[in-house]
Scaffold this active site. Sequence first.
Site, short mmCIF file in Angstrom:
data_model
loop_
_atom_site.label_atom_id
_atom_site.label_comp_id
_atom_site.label_asym_id
_atom_site.label_seq_id
_atom_site.Cartn_x
_atom_site.Cartn_y
_atom_site.Cartn_z
NE ARG A 1 25.80 29.52 38.64
CZ ARG A 1 26.21 30.31 37.67
NH1 ARG A 1 27.34 30.99 37.80
NH2 ARG A 1 25.51 30.43 36.55
CG ASP B 1 36.80 34.85 32.12
OD1 ASP B 1 36.00 35.28 31.26
OD2 ASP B 1 36.44 34.48 33.25
#
Length: 306
Positions: free
Chosen positions: A64, A177
Amino acid sequence: MTTAPSPFPAPDSAPTDRGAVPAATSGRREFPFERRHFDFIAHMLYQLAGIALAPHKIEMVYSRLARRLRDLRLGDFDSYCALLESEEGANEVGFLVNALTTNLTSFFRESHHFDFLAKTAVPEMRARHAGESSHPRLRIWSAGCSSGQEPYTIAMVLASSFGPELRRWDAKILATDIDTHMVDTARRGVYPADLANSIPAPLRDRFTRRQREAGEPMVAMEEELKRLITFKPLNLLERWPMKGPFDAIFCRNVLIYFDRVGRTQVIGNFARLLEPGGCLFLGHSESLYGVSDRFRQTGPTIYRRL
């Protein structure tokens, strides 16, 4: 090969097992990625978000972040770690958290939770609040809402359970979130069409509409659902601005990323904000055993606040 002393040492409290990851793996990768880089990044993520990166996540971390090094035109992870530590790295820290946060979700995931919400919890909420005022208050929190399928599912359940009566209720769903990109995606409420296959057909027909974007079939959430939901970024281990009380809280597949201290802190705050008898929904692999005595279990990963 001898590894040079790390300029980014991980403090003793870093949540990693120092023997579980190879010291250096530069021969197999585009960018040299050594244990000191993993330790530094793991400790920073733990400090920022309370997320404990297990050593077996090294491949995920590298894949990532390697893309990010290409985007930033950085030659190695030494430069990237230095950026994270610099004054100019404040925005990059946010990207780091976003990149390493797992966001697996779907509509009506763990459907027994929504069956319980519709058949048991909502009738109880209606009975508890119905006589309070001409606009009774109802609050549900989706904590760790990811890309939004969970709060939209909750909204579908509320809208279909209450029917036209919902208009006279002060009903709101808070969806939060830590990943700001996910919050933006959730707020927009547009998804690839195949993701809507898990929505029961009558609800899909009523609460979504088909459209195309760049030639691809998409499904958009109706405004009726969006009006019920407020989307906000929130780190569960930082100060919470909301005061509650909530009738129900969904926090599914989030606690697994925290250590014991973090789980205890978050669950204690949930207990403080939940109505007595209010419901807490956890993920399929999560439990309150040994974490809190302020709840009793009433179903598979369903708990009531005492």
